[in-house]
Design a protein around this motif. Structure first.
Motif, short mmCIF file in Angstrom:
data_model
loop_
_atom_site.label_atom_id
_atom_site.label_comp_id
_atom_site.label_asym_id
_atom_site.label_seq_id
_atom_site.Cartn_x
_atom_site.Cartn_y
_atom_site.Cartn_z
N MET A 216 0.22 -1.02 0.08
CA MET A 216 0.09 0.22 0.15
C MET A 216 1.34 1.56 0.31
O MET A 216 1.99 1.20 1.00
CB MET A 216 -0.82 0.29 1.36
CG MET A 216 -1.52 -0.92 1.10
SD MET A 216 -2.72 -0.85 -0.40
CE MET A 216 -4.39 -0.10 0.29
N GLY A 217 0.04 2.37 -0.50
CA GLY A 217 1.25 3.50 -0.93
C GLY A 217 0.81 4.64 0.38
O GLY A 217 -0.49 5.07 0.69
N GLU A 218 2.03 4.56 1.50
CA GLU A 218 1.29 5.97 2.17
C GLU A 218 2.35 7.23 2.27
O GLU A 218 3.32 6.98 1.18
CB GLU A 218 2.24 5.99 2.68
CG GLU A 218 1.79 4.16 3.44
CD GLU A 218 2.54 3.17 3.51
OE1 GLU A 218 1.72 1.45 3.89
OE2 GLU A 218 3.24 2.98 3.08
N ASP B 151 -8.55 6.99 -7.15
CA ASP B 151 -8.52 6.17 -6.52
C ASP B 151 -8.95 6.58 -5.50
O ASP B 151 -9.65 7.37 -4.97
CB ASP B 151 -7.15 6.00 -5.52
CG ASP B 151 -6.22 5.01 -5.46
OD1 ASP B 151 -7.03 3.78 -5.55
OD2 ASP B 151 -5.77 4.33 -4.91
N LEU C 46 -9.49 6.21 -0.76
CA LEU C 46 -8.27 5.87 0.00
C LEU C 46 -8.38 6.26 1.44
O LEU C 46 -9.97 6.59 1.71
CB LEU C 46 -7.85 7.73 -0.39
CG LEU C 46 -7.40 8.13 -1.52
CD1 LEU C 46 -7.12 10.01 -1.83
CD2 LEU C 46 -6.14 7.61 -2.72
N ALA D 50 -2.84 5.30 0.16
CA ALA D 50 -3.21 5.00 -1.31
C ALA D 50 -3.04 2.81 -1.97
O ALA D 50 -2.52 3.00 -1.43
CB ALA D 50 -2.72 5.82 -2.36
N ASN D 51 -4.23 2.86 -3.13
CA ASN D 51 -3.62 1.66 -3.53
C ASN D 51 -2.50 1.51 -4.33
O ASN D 51 -2.09 2.69 -4.60
CB ASN D 51 -5.60 1.09 -4.46
CG ASN D 51 -6.19 0.48 -3.74
OD1 ASN D 51 -6.49 -0.02 -2.44
ND2 ASN D 51 -7.27 2.14 -3.49
N ALA D 52 -2.32 -0.02 -3.65
CA ALA D 52 -0.67 0.17 -4.66
C ALA D 52 -0.24 0.20 -5.95
O ALA D 52 0.26 1.03 -6.62
CB ALA D 52 -0.12 -1.32 -4.29
N ALA E 167 -0.69 4.37 -6.76
CA ALA E 167 -0.27 5.22 -5.37
C ALA E 167 0.91 6.08 -6.21
O ALA E 167 0.50 7.51 -5.16
CB ALA E 167 0.35 4.04 -5.00
N GLN E 168 1.33 6.02 -7.48
CA GLN E 168 2.69 7.04 -7.69
C GLN E 168 1.92 7.70 -8.17
O GLN E 168 1.45 9.30 -8.50
CB GLN E 168 3.55 6.53 -8.71
CG GLN E 168 4.31 7.09 -9.36
CD GLN E 168 5.69 8.19 -8.64
OE1 GLN E 168 6.11 7.08 -7.57
NE2 GLN E 168 5.25 9.31 -8.43
N ASP F 103 6.89 11.34 0.19
CA ASP F 103 6.64 10.49 -0.65
C ASP F 103 7.11 9.37 0.42
O ASP F 103 8.36 9.50 1.17
CB ASP F 103 6.98 10.22 -1.74
CG ASP F 103 7.11 8.39 -2.53
OD1 ASP F 103 6.29 7.27 -1.32
OD2 ASP F 103 7.46 8.19 -3.60
N ARG G 238 5.88 5.83 1.19
CA ARG G 238 6.01 4.46 0.77
C ARG G 238 7.47 3.89 0.97
O ARG G 238 7.14 2.25 1.37
CB ARG G 238 5.94 4.36 -0.99
CG ARG G 238 4.52 5.12 -1.10
CD ARG G 238 4.66 4.74 -2.66
NE ARG G 238 5.65 5.28 -3.84
CZ ARG G 238 5.26 5.42 -4.42
NH1 ARG G 238 5.42 4.94 -5.99
NH2 ARG G 238 6.24 6.74 -5.10
#
Length: 371
Positions: A55-57, A99, A101, A115-117, A120-121, A140, A142
């Protein structure tokens, strides 16, 4: 040019446990360890342990962090209390969903967007682009976190064995800093399985120590490691949307039946406002296709993209489908024409390779845990 998938901090451990690995959104992730059905049932009846480090932090800080997030997202982030979390979405100018969140408020001027993997970007880029003009910074993070989740009815008992944090006071959609098995963590309670559970954001170098401690504490409670496959059947039974299936840029939150996350009453403008107002009006006057549940009368399993049919015509499309271990029959989520969306509507089927298999239309979710 192909690039090697990213590895979580627990990659070697998953392989030592005999996990079947798969490329998921650019990450090498455990699909299953042994039996998908056993893993699913463990979460429903006991507990399961997941690695969700893909997952994207994204951290947002600054005096105008709340105002910025309320502008960039569809929710009213200014009303999120410290230590609480909110489910929301980021959309395009035309209202299409970029997305879904979860936003955690970590402090007075600090937020974490998860965010969903696979997105994420994209989410990071959109937030970075939208922050101009606000006294706020987007970072970022992640690589700063590993994410473990303990899910299932036994999860509170397991967690209480490894932390003295106030779990009883930790409400649904909240998070608090604490120490778990000697590891500093953000302890959250959001979940994506339909069961009670906890998510633990920790530094990657602490992930293996924490996994082992949770495994040891969970052994008397029947906890087992769980992969992405059972996570998908669990969320499907719970009627929870998955980006790329129930949510896409071709749909607005109102098309997805999630218009409640859009807060028109909040102060200031926000990205997609006008398009979303029009979508809300369309949903009231001329409803588009609606998201429903389908339960098979037979044994054939529907898959995403299969046509939903009635009276010899295509009336919708399956977005997610799988055998349901809890119900003992195949189930699906599908968008269908509003005229066929009422639970119990007769004559609805799914075209499975040329055969129209009968399905019962039901309200979502398929499964709801007993409180």
């Amino acid at each position: 040019m192909s690039t090697a998938p990213r590895l979580t901090a627990l990659d070697a451990l998953h392989r030592s446990l005999g996990a079947t690995m798969t490329d998921f959104a650019g990450w090498d992730m455990p699909l299953r360890y042994a039996s998908e059905r056993d893993e699913h049932n463990a979460v429903r009846t006991r507990a399961g342990l997941f690695d969700l480090s893909h997952m994207g932090e994204i951290t947002v800080t600054g005096p105008e962090a709340a105002a910025f997030l309320s502008y960039a997202l569809v929710g009213n982030i200014a009303t999120v209390g410290t230590g609480r979390a909110r489910y929301t979405m980021i959309v395009q100018d035309d209202g299409g969903i970029v997305d879904d969140l979860i936003v955690y408020r970590l402090g007075e001027t600090e937020y974490m967007v998860v965010a969903n993997a696979g997105n994420a970007q994209i989410v990071l880029d959109a937030l970075t682009e939208r922050v101009g003009g606000f006294d706020a910074a987007v970072r970022d993070d992640r690589d700063a976190y590993a994410l473990l989740a303990v899910q299932g009815p036994e999860s509170p008992a397991i967690m209480k064995a490894v932390t003295d944090a106030d779990l009883d006071g930790l409400k649904y959609y909240a998070g608090l800093p604490g120490t778990v098995a000697g590891v500093p963590a953000l302890i959250a309670r959001t979940g994506y399985t339909g069961e009670d559970g906890f998510e633990l954001f920790v530094a990657p170098e602490h992930a293996e120590q924490l996994w082992q401690a949770l495994t040891d504490a969970g052994a008397p409670h029947g906890l087992i490691p769980c992969g992405l496959s059972c996570r998908d059947t669990l969320r499907l039974e719970a009627g929870m949307p998955l980006y790329g299936h129930e949510l896409t840029t071709a749909l607005t939150p109102f098309d997805a039946g999630l218009g409640r996350v859009v807060k028109f009453e909040k102060e200031g403008d926000f990205i997609g406002r006008e398009a979303l107002k029009a979508a809300a009006e369309r949903a009231e006057t001329a409803p588009p296709r609606k998201l429903v549940g389908l339960i098979a009368e037979g044994r054939r399993v529907p898959r995403a993209g299969f046509p939903v049919v009635a009276d010899g015509k295509v009336i919708g499309e399956v977005t997610s489908g799988a055998p349901s271990p809890t119900l003992g029959r195949p189930i699906a989520m599908a968008y269908v024409d509003a005229a066929f969306a009422a639970p119990g509507t007769a004559g609805v089927g799914v075209d499975i390779r040329g055969t129209h298999e009968p399905y019962e239309v039901v309200a979502l979710p398929f499964y709801k845990r007993q409180k």
